[in-house]
Design a protein around this motif. Structure first.
Motif, PDB file in Angstrom:
ATOM      1  N   VAL A  56       3.692   4.587   0.829  1.00 46.85           N
ATOM      2  CA  VAL A  56       3.927   3.492  -0.109  1.00 46.85           C
ATOM      3  C   VAL A  56       3.036   3.712  -1.316  1.00 46.85           C
ATOM      4  N   ALA A  71       3.325   2.185   6.638  1.00 43.07           N
ATOM      5  CA  ALA A  71       3.614   3.618   6.481  1.00 43.07           C
ATOM      6  C   ALA A  71       2.315   4.398   6.693  1.00 43.07           C
ATOM      7  N   TYR A 130       8.453   2.799  -1.896  1.00 48.27           N
ATOM      8  CA  TYR A 130       8.433   3.550  -0.634  1.00 48.27           C
ATOM      9  C   TYR A 130       9.062   4.908  -0.874  1.00 48.27           C
ATOM     10  N   ALA A 145      10.849   2.827   7.062  1.00 49.60           N
ATOM     11  CA  ALA A 145      11.179   1.893   5.988  1.00 49.60           C
ATOM     12  C   ALA A 145      11.684   0.570   6.533  1.00 49.60           C
TER      13      ALA A 145
END
Length: 333
Positions: free
Chosen positions: A144, A162, A189, A205
Motif C-alpha cells: 500500500v 498488506a 494498492y 486486496a
C-alpha cells in the motif's frame, strides 16, 4: 440519484462516446448502509490492463451486504473502460488517465472521464482505495502506498494488512493527488502484474479492503491479514542492469536481502561473459522485472529500504517512476 438505506444500486453514467455515437459508460455500484457512517470509494483499472482490481471489486461486492453496512460504499471496478476493452494501459488517444485528473467536462476523453469520477465518486468521500498492478513486464509484491504523514491514511493502510506500507510522493495529475486537493486521502494498492489475474494479490486486496471497512466501523467482521502485520517503509529505489544479456534473477518479490547478497546475473548469449549484481545494503524486494532479456540501464529490482534515510549525491534515490505508475505514469523515455 438516491439509494434507499440498506440497498444497492448499480449505475452507468455516460463517460464518453465513439465516433459512431455509441455511449461509453462508467459502471459503478453504490451500497447505502442502514446507519450513518463514512463514505468510501474503491476504484480499479484506472490503467486498462491492470486487471487484478477488477476481480477484487467483484469479490468485494459479493461479500458486502448493504443491509448490515454502516455508511456508503461506492465501487468502480473499471474506470478506464476503453483501455480495458483494448487491453491497454492507456486510452485510445494514448493519454494516461492517471495523469489527467482532476479533468474537465469539455476537455479530452481522459479529462472528461477523470472529471466524471471526481464529481460522481471522489468528491464528498472520506477515504478512497485505488487498486493497481505493476506496469508491463513487471510484478509488484502486495503493498500500500500513501503519504505516511496523513494519520488517517496511515491508520487505514496499516489496518489493510498488506506486507508493505510505502511512503510515496504525490504525482501531479494522478487520482490520488486530485483527491488530496479535495481533502480525501487515498490508499494506492499495488499487487501483481498486468493483463492477468494473480490470485494472491487479489486475495490480499479483498481482505485489505474489508479490514479497512471494519476499521472505519462500517462492517462488523473482517478477515485476518494475509501476511501478518505490515512493515512501514519510507524509501525505495530501482536497481538497474549495468550490462545487457540473459537475466538470471536470484531474488523474488517479498524477499528480504542482505548487503553483499547476489541479486542477479546477466550472461551473454554464448555464456562467455557474466556480470553479477550484489545488494549494496539491506532491503526488501517489492517489485521486479519479468523480462528474461535485459539491456543496460533497465530497471531490474525495486528495493525498499528500512529506516529513514537521506540519499547522497553518489547514491541517489530514484523516483518510483512507473510504479507510482504503476500508479501514475508511463516509463520514462
Amino acid at each position: 440519484m438516491t439509494v434507499d438505506p440498506g440497498a444497492r444500486r448499480d449505475l452507468a453514467p455516460p463517460a464518453s462516446e465513439s465516433y459512431t455515437g455509441d455511449r461509453t459508460t462508467l459502471p459503478m455500484a453504490v451500497l447505502n448502509g442502514v446507519a450513518d457512517g463514512p463514505r468510501v470509494f474503491v476504484t480499479a483499472a484506472v490503467h486498462g490492463d491492470e486487471l487484478n482490481g477488477i476481480a477484487t471489486c467483484r469479490r468485494l461486492l459479493d461479500h458486502v451486504d448493504p443491509a448490515t453496512l454502516r455508511g456508503l460504499l461506492v465501487v468502480v471496478p473499471i474506470v478506464n473502460v476503453l483501455g480495458a476493452q483494448l487491453n491497454s494501459r492507456y486510452l485510445p488517444d494514448r493519454r494516461d488517465l492517471n495523469r489527467s485528473f482532476p479533468g474537465s467536462r469539455s476537455g479530452s476523453m481522459a479529462a472528461r472521464i477523470a472529471r466524471l469520477l471526481i464529481d460522481e465518486v471522489i468528491a464528498g468521500s472520506d477515504i478512497g482505495i485505488d487498486l493497481h498492478t505493476a506496469a508491463s513486464h513487471r510484478t509488484n509484491h502486495p503493498q500500500v502506498r500513501l503519504d505516511t504523514t496523513d494519520a488517517v491514511a496511515l491508520d487505514a493502510a496499516v489496518a489493510f494488512g498488506a506486507p508493505f506500507v510505502l511512503d510515496a510522493k504525490l504525482r501531479p495529475g494522478s487520482l490520488r493527488a486530485a483527491a488530496g486537493d479535495l481533502g480525501v486521502p487515498v490508499l494506492i494498492y499495488e499487487g501483481g502484474g498486468p493483463s492477468r489475474f494473480d490470485p494472491d494479490p487479489i486475495d490480499v486486496a479483498e481482505r485489505g479492503i474489508l479490514r479497512v471497512l471494519h476499521r472505519l466501523g462500517m462492517i462488523d467482521q473482517a478477515p485476518a491479514p494475509a501476511h501478518g502485520h505490515p512493515m512501514v517503509l519510507h524509501e525505495s529505489r530501482w536497481l538497474r542492469a549495468e550490462r545487457g544479456g540473459i537475466l538470471e534473477l536470484h531474488v523474488r518479490p517479498g524477499e528480504r536481502v542482505e548487503a553483499g547478497q547476489p541479486l542477479w546475473d546477466t550472461v551473454s548469449p554464448l555464456g562467455e561473459e557474466r556480470a553479477v549484481r550484489e545488494a549494496a545494503e539491506e532491503g526488501y524486494v517489492i517489485g521486479a522485472t519479468t523480462l528474461p532479456l535485459v539491456q543496460p540501464g533497465q530497471a531490474i529490482v525495486h528495493l525498499a529500504l528500512p529506516g529513514d534515510r537521506v540519499p547522497s549525491e553518489d547514491d541517489p534515490t530514484e523516483e518510483l517512476e512507473d510504479d507510482e505508475d504503476d500508479e501514475d505514469g508511463p516509463l520514462p523515455a
